[in-house]
Motif scaffolding. Structure first.
Motif, PDB file in Angstrom:
ATOM      1  N   SER A   1       0.791  -1.232   0.000  1.00  0.00           N
ATOM      2  CA  SER A   1       0.000   0.000   0.000  1.00  0.00           C
ATOM      3  C   SER A   1       0.819   1.275   0.000  1.00  0.00           C
ATOM      4  O   SER A   1       0.378   2.285  -0.511  1.00  0.00           O
ATOM      5  CB  SER A   1      -0.918   0.030   1.220  1.00  0.00           C
ATOM      6  N   SER A   2       1.984   1.274   0.567  1.00  0.00           N
ATOM      7  CA  SER A   2       2.726   2.527   0.696  1.00  0.00           C
ATOM      8  C   SER A   2       3.557   2.909  -0.531  1.00  0.00           C
ATOM      9  O   SER A   2       3.409   4.010  -1.045  1.00  0.00           O
ATOM     10  CB  SER A   2       3.622   2.466   1.937  1.00  0.00           C
TER      11      SER A   2
ATOM     12  N   PRO B   1      -6.064   3.068  -8.400  1.00  0.00           N
ATOM     13  CA  PRO B   1      -5.702   2.321  -7.195  1.00  0.00           C
ATOM     14  C   PRO B   1      -6.485   1.020  -7.113  1.00  0.00           C
ATOM     15  O   PRO B   1      -7.570   0.921  -7.658  1.00  0.00           O
ATOM     16  CB  PRO B   1      -6.108   3.264  -6.063  1.00  0.00           C
TER      17      PRO B   1
ATOM     18  N   GLY C   1      -7.330  -0.275  -4.203  1.00  0.00           N
ATOM     19  CA  GLY C   1      -8.023  -0.294  -2.918  1.00  0.00           C
ATOM     20  C   GLY C   1      -8.063   1.100  -2.326  1.00  0.00           C
ATOM     21  O   GLY C   1      -7.297   1.984  -2.728  1.00  0.00           O
ATOM     22  N   VAL C   2      -8.950   1.278  -1.366  1.00  0.00           N
ATOM     23  CA  VAL C   2      -9.117   2.573  -0.716  1.00  0.00           C
ATOM     24  C   VAL C   2      -7.834   2.989  -0.019  1.00  0.00           C
ATOM     25  O   VAL C   2      -7.470   4.174  -0.013  1.00  0.00           O
ATOM     26  CB  VAL C   2     -10.304   2.526   0.281  1.00  0.00           C
ATOM     27  N   ASP C   3      -7.105   2.040   0.573  1.00  0.00           N
ATOM     28  CA  ASP C   3      -5.852   2.373   1.253  1.00  0.00           C
ATOM     29  C   ASP C   3      -4.850   3.022   0.299  1.00  0.00           C
ATOM     30  O   ASP C   3      -4.182   4.001   0.652  1.00  0.00           O
ATOM     31  CB  ASP C   3      -5.250   1.140   1.920  1.00  0.00           C
ATOM     32  N   ARG C   4      -4.765   2.532  -0.932  1.00  0.00           N
ATOM     33  CA  ARG C   4      -3.830   3.107  -1.908  1.00  0.00           C
ATOM     34  C   ARG C   4      -4.302   4.496  -2.360  1.00  0.00           C
ATOM     35  O   ARG C   4      -3.498   5.385  -2.577  1.00  0.00           O
ATOM     36  CB  ARG C   4      -3.671   2.173  -3.100  1.00  0.00           C
ATOM     37  N   TRP C   5      -5.619   4.659  -2.525  1.00  0.00           N
ATOM     38  CA  TRP C   5      -6.160   5.967  -2.906  1.00  0.00           C
ATOM     39  C   TRP C   5      -5.895   6.992  -1.804  1.00  0.00           C
ATOM     40  O   TRP C   5      -5.466   8.112  -2.068  1.00  0.00           O
ATOM     41  CB  TRP C   5      -7.649   5.880  -3.211  1.00  0.00           C
ATOM     42  N   THR C   6      -6.135   6.604  -0.553  1.00  0.00           N
ATOM     43  CA  THR C   6      -5.898   7.507   0.580  1.00  0.00           C
ATOM     44  C   THR C   6      -4.431   7.905   0.633  1.00  0.00           C
ATOM     45  O   THR C   6      -4.107   9.084   0.805  1.00  0.00           O
ATOM     46  CB  THR C   6      -6.328   6.818   1.898  1.00  0.00           C
ATOM     47  N   ARG C   7      -3.551   6.950   0.458  1.00  0.00           N
ATOM     48  CA  ARG C   7      -2.101   7.240   0.494  1.00  0.00           C
ATOM     49  C   ARG C   7      -1.707   8.132  -0.686  1.00  0.00           C
ATOM     50  O   ARG C   7      -0.904   9.050  -0.535  1.00  0.00           O
ATOM     51  CB  ARG C   7      -1.312   5.934   0.464  1.00  0.00           C
TER      52      ARG C   7
ATOM     53  N   GLU D   1      -2.676  11.639   0.118  1.00  0.00           N
ATOM     54  CA  GLU D   1      -1.717  12.202   1.073  1.00  0.00           C
ATOM     55  C   GLU D   1      -0.434  12.627   0.364  1.00  0.00           C
ATOM     56  O   GLU D   1       0.123  13.681   0.651  1.00  0.00           O
ATOM     57  CB  GLU D   1      -1.387  11.182   2.164  1.00  0.00           C
TER      58      GLU D   1
END
Length: 162
Positions: A85-86, A113, A115-121, A124
């Motif tokens: 994810s990061s 992305p 997943g949502v985690d990748r979009w959020t990152r 950021e």
């Protein structure tokens, strides 16, 4: 002599999402040609990034990543699984918004992305200055599971997981 200046293209960022073998890269190739967009086929680029001799933009970005990050990416990509994810959003940020691009972003990214985690990152990483209100689009593709699996088998890329 034409005194009319060439119009500046409007910034645009398109993401194409979908399962394996849905045709994301095929669609991305066509759209990027039709609309003069830089096409980032993320899976292909990550395989290039972790190769012994990365080339093109992947080589530039590889020099910015810590060796441990590259090693982690290499393990995931080598196993044919979803990259962590990061580092994946960091890579996409560097590709979409390289330091020399300014506001002239006209990019199509396929396969991100996931997943949502990748979009959020990613959000950021780009911050508010990278946000293009009304100029970011998402295309979601689907494919029948059996058709996708057949395409996957025909592709025959070693190490991939369906």
């Amino acid at each position: 002599m034409n005194s009319n200046p060439k119009p500046t293209p409007t910034p645009l960022l398109i993401f194409i999402l979908g399962p394996h073998c849905a045709g994301k890269t095929t669609l991305g190739t066509h759209l990027s040609t039709l609309y003069t967009l830089t096409h980032i086929a993320l899976g292909r680029e990550l395989r290039n990034l972790v190769s012994a001799q990365p080339s093109g933009p992947a080589a530039r970005i590889a020099s910015k990543l810590a060796p441990a990050v590259l090693l982690e990416l290499r393990e995931y990509v080598g196993a044919g699984t979803l990259a962590p994810s990061s580092p994946t959003p960091m890579y996409v940020k560097e590709r979409v918004f390289p330091e020399d691009v300014g506001g002239d972003v006209r990019v199509l990214v396929d396969g991100f992305p996931r997943g949502v985690d990748r979009w959020t990152r990613f959000r950021e990483c780009i911050g508010e200055e990278g946000w293009l209100p009304g100029r970011m689009w998402v295309v979601v593709m689907g494919v029948d599971r059996e058709v996708g699996y057949q395409r996957f088998l025909e592709r025959g890329r070693e190490g991939d997981v369906f």
